[in-house]
Scaffold this motif. Structure first.
Motif, mmCIF file in Angstrom:
data_model
loop_
_atom_site.group_PDB
_atom_site.id
_atom_site.type_symbol
_atom_site.label_atom_id
_atom_site.label_comp_id
_atom_site.label_asym_id
_atom_site.label_seq_id
_atom_site.Cartn_x
_atom_site.Cartn_y
_atom_site.Cartn_z
ATOM 1 N N GLU A 127 -117.706 -19.853 28.126
ATOM 2 C CA GLU A 127 -117.940 -19.106 26.887
ATOM 3 C C GLU A 127 -117.439 -19.877 25.667
ATOM 4 O OE1 GLU A 127 -116.472 -15.081 27.018
ATOM 5 O OE2 GLU A 127 -116.791 -15.038 29.179
ATOM 6 N N GLN A 128 -116.468 -20.778 25.836
ATOM 7 C CA GLN A 128 -115.851 -21.456 24.706
ATOM 8 C C GLN A 128 -116.351 -22.881 24.502
ATOM 9 O OE1 GLN A 128 -111.732 -21.134 25.683
ATOM 10 N NE2 GLN A 128 -111.581 -19.012 25.028
ATOM 11 N N THR A 129 -117.395 -23.277 25.222
ATOM 12 C CA THR A 129 -117.915 -24.629 25.062
ATOM 13 C C THR A 129 -118.439 -24.807 23.641
ATOM 14 O OG1 THR A 129 -118.513 -24.743 27.378
ATOM 15 C CG2 THR A 129 -119.600 -26.300 25.911
ATOM 16 N N PRO A 130 -117.938 -25.803 22.933
ATOM 17 C CA PRO A 130 -118.385 -26.029 21.556
ATOM 18 C C PRO A 130 -119.866 -26.399 21.494
ATOM 19 C CG PRO A 130 -116.366 -27.238 22.017
ATOM 20 C CD PRO A 130 -116.873 -26.713 23.316
ATOM 21 N N ASN A 131 -120.457 -26.159 20.354
ATOM 22 C CA ASN A 131 -121.846 -26.508 20.109
ATOM 23 C C ASN A 131 -121.924 -28.014 19.879
ATOM 24 O OD1 ASN A 131 -124.186 -27.196 18.482
ATOM 25 N ND2 ASN A 131 -124.555 -24.986 18.355
ATOM 26 N N ALA A 132 -122.579 -28.733 20.789
ATOM 27 C CA ALA A 132 -122.625 -30.193 20.735
ATOM 28 C C ALA A 132 -123.310 -30.693 19.462
ATOM 29 C CB ALA A 132 -123.336 -30.737 21.973
ATOM 30 N N ASP A 133 -124.390 -30.045 19.062
ATOM 31 C CA ASP A 133 -125.097 -30.472 17.855
ATOM 32 C C ASP A 133 -124.224 -30.272 16.614
ATOM 33 O OD1 ASP A 133 -127.688 -31.426 16.651
ATOM 34 O OD2 ASP A 133 -127.431 -29.532 15.551
ATOM 35 N N GLN A 134 -123.503 -29.184 16.571
ATOM 36 C CA GLN A 134 -122.609 -28.932 15.433
ATOM 37 C C GLN A 134 -121.493 -29.982 15.383
ATOM 38 O OE1 GLN A 134 -120.613 -25.144 15.544
ATOM 39 N NE2 GLN A 134 -119.980 -25.284 13.414
ATOM 40 N N LEU A 135 -120.934 -30.343 16.536
ATOM 41 C CA LEU A 135 -119.903 -31.385 16.576
ATOM 42 C C LEU A 135 -120.473 -32.732 16.133
ATOM 43 C CD1 LEU A 135 -118.021 -30.575 19.896
ATOM 44 C CD2 LEU A 135 -117.166 -30.316 17.561
ATOM 45 N N LEU A 136 -121.698 -33.039 16.548
ATOM 46 C CA LEU A 136 -122.335 -34.288 16.131
ATOM 47 C C LEU A 136 -122.545 -34.298 14.619
ATOM 48 C CD1 LEU A 136 -123.604 -37.006 16.868
ATOM 49 C CD2 LEU A 136 -125.770 -35.776 17.236
ATOM 50 N N ARG A 137 -122.960 -33.161 14.064
ATOM 51 C CA ARG A 137 -123.120 -33.054 12.604
ATOM 52 C C ARG A 137 -121.788 -33.277 11.882
ATOM 53 N NH1 ARG A 137 -127.862 -30.757 10.517
ATOM 54 N NH2 ARG A 137 -129.148 -29.768 12.101
ATOM 55 N N GLN A 138 -120.719 -32.646 12.386
ATOM 56 C CA GLN A 138 -119.399 -32.789 11.760
ATOM 57 C C GLN A 138 -118.907 -34.229 11.831
ATOM 58 O OE1 GLN A 138 -117.054 -29.959 13.928
ATOM 59 N NE2 GLN A 138 -117.767 -28.207 12.715
ATOM 60 N N MET A 139 -119.057 -34.860 12.981
ATOM 61 C CA MET A 139 -118.633 -36.244 13.141
ATOM 62 C C MET A 139 -119.439 -37.146 12.210
ATOM 63 S SD MET A 139 -119.492 -39.473 14.621
ATOM 64 C CE MET A 139 -120.950 -39.020 15.494
#
Length: 173
Positions: free
Chosen positions: A23-35
């Protein structure tokens, strides 16, 4: 309370994120955008990577080529990279006015006029010579756009720690 309930309660107390990790797995696309945003905002930065090219892509080779690559970027138009492999050392330097390439093993070099930004440099090298320099997407002004264009999927694999610092200590998550 039965043994199964006590075990579940103990696991929840001692391993609090593990029971609900899905349930707590971060959104990979959002992390890629932030990075990518953080990378795009940096005016000067450097990085190191290990690059591997499959042997089938290299004429006359039956083993992959691995290289250690070190890159320094100074936006908007300066870049220096060194690639070290078993086949020699290659250097690229772009200063906003020209692009210089040096193959230390063969002692061949080339200097080409290129009055442009890093983005323009990558585009011109691709147009003129038919390739994109390895790891160039990290130096572009909008890395997310290029990462997203090249990716088949974007997946969160988990957290890691860099090996920076004294003896690998004091790394960064």
């Amino acid at each position: 309370m039965n043994l199964k309930s006590v075990t579940t309660l103990a696991l929840a107390a001692f391993c609090p994120g593990s029971l609900f990790a899905a349930e707590q797995t971060p959104n990979a696309d959002q992390l890629l955008r932030q990075m990518s945003s953080k990378l795009a905002a940096a005016q000067t930065f450097s990085f190191q990577a290990t690059r591997e090219i499959d042997a089938s892509l290299l004429e006359g080779r039956d083993a992959p080529e691995k290289a250690k690559v070190s890159v320094i970027v100074q936006r908007p138009n300066k870049l220096a990279a060194v690639s070290r492999s078993n086949h020699g050392v290659r250097r690229i330097v772009a200063d906003g006015n020209q692009l210089s390439l040096l193959d230390e093993r063969t002692n061949h070099y080339s200097v080409v006029p290129m009055r442009t930004s890093i983005d323009g440099l990558v585009e011109q090298v691709d147009k003129r010579y038919g390739f994109t320099p390895p790891l160039a997407e990290f130096a572009l002004s909008n890395p997310y756009k290029d990462f997203k264009r090249q990716a088949k999927t974007i997946t969160y694999l988990g957290r890691g720690k860099t090996t920076a610092g004294f003896l690998g200590l004091f790394g960064v998550d």
